[in-house]
Design a protein around this motif. Structure first.
Motif, short mmCIF file in Angstrom:
data_model
loop_
_atom_site.label_atom_id
_atom_site.label_comp_id
_atom_site.label_asym_id
_atom_site.label_seq_id
_atom_site.Cartn_x
_atom_site.Cartn_y
_atom_site.Cartn_z
N GLY A 29 -16.42 -14.88 47.43
CA GLY A 29 -15.36 -14.28 46.47
C GLY A 29 -15.60 -12.74 47.01
O GLY A 29 -14.56 -11.97 46.42
N ASP A 30 -16.63 -12.14 47.52
CA ASP A 30 -16.83 -11.03 47.84
C ASP A 30 -15.99 -10.58 49.31
O ASP A 30 -15.94 -9.34 49.64
CB ASP A 30 -17.92 -10.87 47.94
CG ASP A 30 -18.89 -10.74 46.60
OD1 ASP A 30 -18.16 -10.59 45.47
OD2 ASP A 30 -20.18 -10.88 46.55
N MET A 31 -15.43 -11.35 49.85
CA MET A 31 -14.76 -11.25 51.10
C MET A 31 -13.38 -10.52 50.69
O MET A 31 -12.79 -11.14 49.85
CB MET A 31 -14.36 -12.33 51.85
CG MET A 31 -15.46 -12.96 52.58
SD MET A 31 -14.75 -14.58 53.44
CE MET A 31 -16.04 -15.19 54.44
N SER A 32 -12.99 -9.52 51.63
CA SER A 32 -11.84 -9.20 51.44
C SER A 32 -10.65 -10.05 51.92
O SER A 32 -11.08 -10.91 52.65
CB SER A 32 -11.56 -7.84 52.29
OG SER A 32 -11.47 -8.06 53.58
N PHE A 33 -9.29 -10.05 51.57
CA PHE A 33 -8.54 -11.05 52.06
C PHE A 33 -8.33 -11.28 53.48
O PHE A 33 -8.18 -12.27 54.14
CB PHE A 33 -7.09 -10.64 51.41
CG PHE A 33 -6.14 -11.82 51.76
CD1 PHE A 33 -5.99 -12.71 50.91
CD2 PHE A 33 -5.01 -11.58 52.68
CE1 PHE A 33 -5.01 -13.84 50.75
CE2 PHE A 33 -4.16 -12.69 52.85
CZ PHE A 33 -3.98 -13.71 51.98
N PHE A 34 -8.50 -9.88 54.27
CA PHE A 34 -8.45 -10.09 55.57
C PHE A 34 -9.63 -10.41 56.32
O PHE A 34 -9.61 -11.00 57.59
CB PHE A 34 -8.23 -8.46 56.26
CG PHE A 34 -6.92 -7.72 55.86
CD1 PHE A 34 -5.81 -8.81 55.98
CD2 PHE A 34 -6.69 -6.61 55.92
CE1 PHE A 34 -4.33 -8.53 55.89
CE2 PHE A 34 -5.14 -6.31 55.69
CZ PHE A 34 -4.01 -7.08 55.63
N GLU A 35 -10.87 -10.25 55.81
CA GLU A 35 -11.99 -10.81 56.21
C GLU A 35 -11.87 -12.32 56.17
O GLU A 35 -12.37 -13.13 57.37
CB GLU A 35 -13.30 -10.59 55.38
CG GLU A 35 -13.88 -9.29 55.85
CD GLU A 35 -14.81 -8.45 54.98
OE1 GLU A 35 -15.60 -7.67 55.30
OE2 GLU A 35 -14.93 -8.97 53.66
N ILE A 81 -3.28 -1.60 44.56
CA ILE A 81 -4.03 -1.92 45.63
C ILE A 81 -2.96 -2.01 46.93
O ILE A 81 -1.87 -2.72 46.79
CB ILE A 81 -5.17 -2.77 45.71
CG1 ILE A 81 -4.55 -4.28 45.34
CG2 ILE A 81 -6.06 -2.56 44.56
CD1 ILE A 81 -5.51 -5.17 45.39
N THR A 82 -3.63 -2.09 48.06
CA THR A 82 -2.98 -2.55 49.26
C THR A 82 -3.69 -3.92 49.66
O THR A 82 -4.62 -4.28 49.15
CB THR A 82 -3.14 -1.38 50.72
OG1 THR A 82 -4.58 -1.43 50.73
CG2 THR A 82 -2.51 -0.21 50.26
N THR A 83 -2.92 -4.50 50.56
CA THR A 83 -3.46 -5.97 51.03
C THR A 83 -4.93 -5.80 51.25
O THR A 83 -5.77 -6.79 50.95
CB THR A 83 -2.66 -6.57 52.10
OG1 THR A 83 -1.18 -6.68 51.42
CG2 THR A 83 -2.96 -8.14 52.37
N CYS A 84 -5.07 -4.74 52.11
CA CYS A 84 -6.84 -4.76 52.44
C CYS A 84 -7.54 -4.71 51.56
O CYS A 84 -8.90 -4.97 51.67
CB CYS A 84 -6.79 -3.60 53.73
SG CYS A 84 -6.69 -1.88 53.03
N GLN A 85 -7.16 -4.25 50.29
CA GLN A 85 -8.23 -4.04 49.11
C GLN A 85 -8.09 -4.99 48.19
O GLN A 85 -9.08 -5.25 47.14
CB GLN A 85 -7.70 -2.80 48.30
CG GLN A 85 -7.72 -1.58 49.09
CD GLN A 85 -7.24 -0.19 48.28
OE1 GLN A 85 -5.94 -0.41 48.15
NE2 GLN A 85 -7.95 0.62 47.83
N LEU A 86 -7.48 -6.29 48.58
CA LEU A 86 -7.44 -7.35 47.98
C LEU A 86 -8.72 -8.38 48.16
O LEU A 86 -8.95 -8.47 49.38
CB LEU A 86 -5.95 -8.24 48.11
CG LEU A 86 -5.98 -9.56 47.37
CD1 LEU A 86 -5.80 -9.23 45.87
CD2 LEU A 86 -4.83 -10.24 47.91
N HIS A 87 -9.42 -8.79 47.17
CA HIS A 87 -10.54 -9.55 47.40
C HIS A 87 -10.26 -11.11 47.05
O HIS A 87 -9.72 -11.25 46.24
CB HIS A 87 -11.86 -9.26 46.71
CG HIS A 87 -12.32 -7.63 47.51
ND1 HIS A 87 -12.00 -6.48 47.29
CD2 HIS A 87 -13.39 -7.68 48.38
CE1 HIS A 87 -12.43 -5.78 48.04
NE2 HIS A 87 -13.19 -6.37 48.85
#
Lengths: 247, 221
Positions: A29-35, A81-87
């Protein structure tokens, strides 16, 4: 947690795209969407498949490079938020996540989730600049600009050009983007010499690129990661009408 | 001429003209409603009011021509802008939760406008035409409450009620958007504009609706 990604895949601008589904396991859950996307891509490479192409750069929400339409919302369902800030904690375990590129005629898909956004650059070239010499950085308190104008200009200047406004607009209108750029400069003394031409030329460039007309639904300000208000669109309309009437 | 062509060729200019025609049509609604409310005063007063209007026929005809121009401008521009908008979109999203960031009626002004257009055509081809052709009889009140084209006809009353509710939603988005299109968007005026907007999107359609409900349902007998 586990999620199922339904992702738009498209080889190049000419080819027909289609959705492909990928289950992704061991997601934290702590991963970002991009990770999570990176993890999926690593697996795709190991499996000898082509990784999913997506735009990203700073991954801090400041560069405006990333932008995905996630589960029916630009940058996902979390506001500002931007997509990179989505977790990944924003999603349920086992959820199917639909990931699509920005959709607009002015933003053709280049590959998978990456779209061509040079139409924004051409709008900027039409008037999003000042040509006067502004000198070195002056003493902050010595700048003769009213606080209210400085604040509003700064709000407009926070636009990172991510194009979520266009992506979410039912008309694919770029009005919030153009409004932010025109507003920012029209509120400052440095923007005055080209004020009239700027409004006319940037609107002409916007229309030329094939963006749609604003119908004031307000979706853009809801999806804007920098929460830029549509009151700036009001100012853009005012700037344009005044400019075309006064000349 | 070049300033005018720059204006009307641009997306923002077209929206401003659309807004202007819409606001003029809103102003006409006020006059129309005042006239219609005279129905509550009974047949005699209503009929004499229509007779009084007939005595200034050239003025009425001039207003009708202006209204036709306003409607045509508003409708043709909306068709043009909607067509431009449909070409600016590429493939539709597979999943689009537009309802989470915007209101249904703000996204579907074309739909509410189209139904209002059907109502307008029906309204003109029935009531307005009857007023012109049966002028000699002088009993305009009975045309309005009658069963042929009036509110005594349940189909007419239903269409009327649906149209007035949609008019309310159309103006709820449209009235304030008109000011946005003109660039009149200042915090100090927003309360005033919102107040006037309530008059147009709530009070005016409710006034028309009250006539339909009273004469169509309650006062049918």
């Amino acid at each position: 947690m586990k999620v199922i990604l339904k992702v738009w895949r498209q080889n190049n601008a000419e080819s027909q795209g289609a959705f492909e589904t990928y289950p992704v396991e061991n997601v934290s859950g702590d991963m970002s969407f991009f990770e999570m996307m990176d993890m999926l891509n690593d697996q795709l490479v190991l499996d000898g498949k082509t990784p999913i192409a997506f735009d990203h750069d700073c991954r801090e929400g400041i560069c405006g490079t990333c932008g995905l339409f996630i589960n029916g919302r630009a940058h996902g369902k979390i506001r500002a938020i931007t997509t990179c800030q989505l977790h990944m904690r924003s999603f349920e375990d086992g959820e199917t996540i639909v990931v699509e590129p920005w959709r607009a005629k002015a933003f053709p898909v280049i590959k998978d989730l990456i779209v061509e956004r040079t139409s924004f650059d051409r709008i900027m070239q039409a008037g999003g600049y000042v040509s006067i010499k502004t000198g070195g950085t002056p003493d902050a308190n010595a700048i003769p600009i009213a606080k209210r104008n400085a604040d509003e200009s700064m709000d407009a200047a926070s636009c990172i050009g991510c194009a979520a406004c266009v992506a979410t607009c039912k008309n694919s209108s770029a009005m919030l983007f153009v409004a932010a750029k025109v507003s920012q400069l029209s509120l400052l003394p440095q923007g005055q010499p080209e004020r009239v031409e700027r409004a006319i030329n940037m609107i002409a460039a916007m229309d030329e690129e094939g963006f749609g007309n604003c119908t004031n639904t307000g979706a853009c300000e809801i999806e804007c990661p920098k929460e830029i208000s549509i009151s700036h669109i009001g100012r853009l309309n005012r700037e344009f009408l005044k400019a075309s009437l006064k000349g | 001429m070049s300033w005018y062509s720059t204006l009307i060729k641009s997306s923002v200019g077209k929206k401003a003209v659309m807004a202007l025609s819409g606001l003029f049509l809103c102003a006409y609604l006020v006059i129309h409603l005042i006239g219609n409310l005279m129905l509550f005063a009974g047949p005699e007063i209503f009929n004499s009011y229509v007779e009084a209007l007939s005595s200034v026929k050239p003025l009425v005809r001039a207003i009708e021509v202006i209204l036709a121009g306003l409607f045509l401008t508003h409708i043709l521009l909306s068709v043009k802008l909607t067509r431009d908008n449909s070409t600016s979109s590429s493939i539709k999203y597979d999943t689009n939760k537009a309802g989470e960031n915007s209101g249904f009626f703000s996204r579907n002004m074309g739909l509410s406008g189209s139904i209002l257009f059907i109502f307008l055509v029906t309204h003109l081809s029935t009531i307005w035409t009857q007023f012109q052709t049966q002028h000699e009889a002088g009993n305009f009140y009975s045309i309005i409450v009658g069963k042929t084209v009036g509110l005594g006809n349940p189909y007419i009353t239903t269409l009327y009620c649906i149209a007035m509710v949609l008019l309310g939603f159309h103006l709820r988005h449209g009235f304030q958007s008109a000011f946005q299109s003109f660039g009149i968007r200042y915090n100090k005026y927003s309360g005033l504009i919102e107040g006037i907007a309530v008059f147009f999107w709530l009070i005016i359609p409710a006034g028309f609706l009250s006539i339909a409900l009273y004469f169509g349902i309650i006062g049918a007998g």
